[in-house]
Design a protein around this motif. Structure first.
Motif, short mmCIF file in Angstrom:
data_model
loop_
_atom_site.label_atom_id
_atom_site.label_comp_id
_atom_site.label_asym_id
_atom_site.label_seq_id
_atom_site.Cartn_x
_atom_site.Cartn_y
_atom_site.Cartn_z
N GLN A 59 -13.87 -4.82 -6.75
CA GLN A 59 -13.08 -4.93 -7.98
C GLN A 59 -12.76 -6.39 -8.27
OE1 GLN A 59 -10.01 -1.89 -8.89
NE2 GLN A 59 -8.54 -3.57 -8.92
N HIS A 60 -12.83 -6.77 -9.53
CA HIS A 60 -12.60 -8.15 -9.96
C HIS A 60 -11.67 -8.12 -11.17
CE1 HIS A 60 -14.44 -12.19 -11.52
NE2 HIS A 60 -13.21 -12.33 -11.05
N THR A 61 -10.50 -8.75 -11.02
CA THR A 61 -9.47 -8.70 -12.06
C THR A 61 -9.07 -10.10 -12.47
OG1 THR A 61 -8.59 -6.68 -11.08
CG2 THR A 61 -7.18 -7.84 -12.62
N LYS A 62 -9.05 -10.37 -13.77
CA LYS A 62 -8.54 -11.64 -14.29
C LYS A 62 -7.09 -11.41 -14.70
CE LYS A 62 -12.26 -14.29 -14.12
NZ LYS A 62 -12.85 -14.83 -15.37
N ASN A 63 -6.21 -11.48 -13.72
CA ASN A 63 -4.81 -11.17 -13.96
C ASN A 63 -4.00 -11.70 -12.78
OD1 ASN A 63 -2.45 -10.06 -15.04
ND2 ASN A 63 -3.50 -8.19 -15.69
N SER A 64 -2.68 -11.68 -12.90
CA SER A 64 -1.83 -12.11 -11.80
C SER A 64 -1.52 -10.99 -10.82
CB SER A 64 -0.51 -12.68 -12.35
OG SER A 64 0.19 -11.67 -13.05
N SER A 65 -1.94 -9.77 -11.14
CA SER A 65 -1.73 -8.64 -10.25
C SER A 65 -2.87 -7.64 -10.41
CB SER A 65 -0.39 -7.94 -10.54
OG SER A 65 -0.42 -7.35 -11.83
N THR A 66 -3.02 -6.79 -9.41
CA THR A 66 -4.05 -5.75 -9.49
C THR A 66 -3.64 -4.56 -8.64
OG1 THR A 66 -6.44 -5.37 -9.41
CG2 THR A 66 -5.46 -6.44 -7.51
N ARG A 67 -4.22 -3.40 -8.97
CA ARG A 67 -4.05 -2.20 -8.17
C ARG A 67 -5.44 -1.65 -7.85
NH1 ARG A 67 0.18 1.74 -11.07
NH2 ARG A 67 -1.01 1.14 -12.92
N ARG A 126 -9.90 -6.00 1.82
CA ARG A 126 -9.21 -7.28 1.87
C ARG A 126 -9.26 -7.91 0.49
NH1 ARG A 126 -12.24 -11.81 2.05
NH2 ARG A 126 -14.49 -11.65 2.35
N VAL A 127 -8.30 -8.78 0.22
CA VAL A 127 -8.11 -9.32 -1.13
C VAL A 127 -8.16 -10.84 -1.09
CG1 VAL A 127 -6.57 -9.42 -3.12
CG2 VAL A 127 -6.68 -7.34 -1.71
N VAL A 128 -8.82 -11.42 -2.09
CA VAL A 128 -8.79 -12.87 -2.29
C VAL A 128 -8.21 -13.13 -3.67
CG1 VAL A 128 -10.07 -15.02 -2.25
CG2 VAL A 128 -10.89 -13.07 -0.91
N ALA A 129 -7.17 -13.94 -3.73
CA ALA A 129 -6.52 -14.29 -5.00
C ALA A 129 -6.70 -15.78 -5.27
CB ALA A 129 -5.04 -13.94 -4.94
N TYR A 130 -6.98 -16.12 -6.53
CA TYR A 130 -7.24 -17.50 -6.92
C TYR A 130 -6.25 -17.96 -7.98
CZ TYR A 130 -11.83 -16.61 -4.76
OH TYR A 130 -12.84 -16.28 -3.89
N SER A 131 -5.93 -19.24 -7.93
CA SER A 131 -5.12 -19.86 -8.99
C SER A 131 -6.06 -20.45 -10.02
CB SER A 131 -4.22 -20.93 -8.40
OG SER A 131 -5.00 -22.00 -7.90
N ALA A 132 -5.49 -21.22 -10.95
CA ALA A 132 -6.31 -21.83 -12.00
C ALA A 132 -7.28 -22.87 -11.44
CB ALA A 132 -5.41 -22.48 -13.05
N GLY A 133 -6.94 -23.48 -10.33
CA GLY A 133 -7.82 -24.46 -9.71
C GLY A 133 -8.71 -23.84 -8.66
N LEU A 187 0.86 -1.18 0.00
CA LEU A 187 0.00 0.00 0.00
C LEU A 187 0.89 1.23 0.00
CD1 LEU A 187 -3.00 1.03 0.31
CD2 LEU A 187 -2.49 1.22 2.77
N ASP A 188 0.71 2.11 -1.02
CA ASP A 188 1.55 3.31 -1.05
C ASP A 188 0.92 4.43 -0.24
OD1 ASP A 188 -0.34 4.67 -2.62
OD2 ASP A 188 0.73 4.31 -4.50
N ALA A 189 1.62 5.55 -0.15
CA ALA A 189 1.19 6.65 0.70
C ALA A 189 -0.11 7.28 0.24
CB ALA A 189 2.29 7.71 0.75
N ASP A 190 -0.45 7.13 -1.01
CA ASP A 190 -1.69 7.69 -1.54
C ASP A 190 -2.87 6.73 -1.45
OD1 ASP A 190 -0.55 10.13 -2.22
OD2 ASP A 190 0.10 9.41 -4.19
N GLY A 191 -2.66 5.56 -0.84
CA GLY A 191 -3.75 4.62 -0.68
C GLY A 191 -3.98 3.72 -1.86
N VAL A 192 -2.96 3.51 -2.68
CA VAL A 192 -3.07 2.58 -3.81
C VAL A 192 -2.50 1.22 -3.38
CG1 VAL A 192 -2.39 2.06 -6.18
CG2 VAL A 192 -2.91 4.42 -5.51
N LEU A 193 -3.35 0.21 -3.40
CA LEU A 193 -2.97 -1.13 -2.98
C LEU A 193 -2.58 -1.96 -4.21
CD1 LEU A 193 -2.86 -3.44 -0.84
CD2 LEU A 193 -5.30 -3.83 -1.32
#
Length: 322
Positions: A266-274, A285-292, A239-245
């Motif tokens: 927010q919902h992202t189909k990618n290996s990273s997100t901001r 809070r964040v939930v990250a999923y793999s291919a399975g 998390l940066d000082a401006d509140g970007v996670l």
């Protein structure tokens, strides 16, 4: 995969204050089990065998948490830190033999039989260990929402219990976590095997950012410097000082960001997100999923603003008057 859209929306507000458990992550990520059993209570294998097997699964630390039997942490395996621990459920409750289960790790204080859940809760807090409400929505031994709101004080809620998947009950307690967080409860989320037999191990654990020593691991757990996982590994939670996670993981294919009331923001189909935090998010809070089916759950970052406090106050009042 499509890149994350940027810049953030115009309604995002910068220069907010945050309570961020990942503000400092200077150490390696250590894999560990916080909830498992041996023949000291109802497990199938001897304590030394349990510890050895967790080491073979790549665990850096393990806490034996047998029922009402305090493990002293003296059992060793090459390269693995054995933590003290216990799972308490030996107290009277309104439903006979269905008392909620209390997990505690990192203390040498053993608690004798206690008369009721309130006394047991206070006694565990007094030990100074890392305390957890175990499998809170399992039908066999649940933690009712009103009881959690009334007692408060523990460090974590077990949001994923792998054993419960085999016990005719829900393993995932995210909805309860979101309710508590929205009501102003500052509490972390853990995942655990709750293994009693060999085939139940290495299904859910925590990744802790700490030095390879007991005090550092327990301190990191208490401060929320960890994430829960069933196999997904994260390499960036920043998390940066401006509140970007920013959140990223090598094996991640999908990332979901949840805020107040468990709203999917927010919902992202990618290996990273901001994501740009907002004044009224209350928490992120964040939930990250793999291919399975594997997933990883970050701990919440709390937004410290007048708008978030108004949301919390309104929701907490609604829960207590419902």
């Amino acid at each position: 995969m499509k890149p994350v859209s940027w810049p953030p929306p115009a309604h995002a507000v910068k220069l907010m204050k945050f309570s961020n458990p990942y503000a400092r992550v200077p150490n390696d990520w250590l894999k560990g089990s916080l909830h498992c059993h041996s023949t000291r209570s109802d497990g199938a294998q001897e304590p030394q065998t349990v510890i050895d097997r967790y080491r073979s699964h790549g665990s850096d630390f393990c806490a034996l948490t047998d029922h009402n039997k305090h493990a002293d942490g003296q059992i060793t395996a090459d390269g693995l830190i054995s933590l003290t621990g216990c799972e308490y459920n030996d107290f009277d409750y309104v439903i006979p033999n269905r008392a909620p289960h209390i997990g505690v790790v990192g203390t040498t204080v053993h608690i004798p039989h206690l008369p009721d859940v309130e006394t047991a809760h206070a006694a565990v807090l007094a030990t100074g260990g890392f305390s957890t409400y175990n499998h809170p929505i399992w039908h066999y031994a649940p933690w009712p929402q009103d009881l959690l709101l009334r007692l408060r004080g523990f460090h974590a809620l077990e949001i994923n219990n792998a054993l419960v998947n085999t016990q005719r009950g829900p393993a995932d307690a995210q909805y309860l976590w979101d309710r508590l967080l929205t009501a102003g409860y500052r509490i972390w989320g853990t995942a655990a095997d709750d293994a009693h037999q060999a085939h139940e191990r290495n299904l859910a654990w925590v990744m802790v950012n700490a030095e390879r020593q007991t005090d550092s691991i327990v301190s990191a757990l208490k401060s929320g410097r960890f994430y829960a996982t069933t196999g997904v590994q994260l390499h960036t939670i920043q998390l940066d000082a401006d509140g970007v996670l920013t959140v990223a993981g090598a094996d991640v294919e999908e990332i979901r960001i949840y805020v107040r009331h468990g709203e999917l923001r927010q919902h992202t189909k990618n290996s990273s997100t901001r994501y740009q935090l907002r004044e009224d998010d209350v928490y992120v809070r964040v939930v990250a999923y793999s291919a399975g089916t594997a997933a990883a759950w970050t701990n919440p970052i709390f937004v410290e603003s007048d708008a978030s406090r108004r949301v919390t106050s309104t929701f907490a009042t609604s829960l207590h008057t419902a």
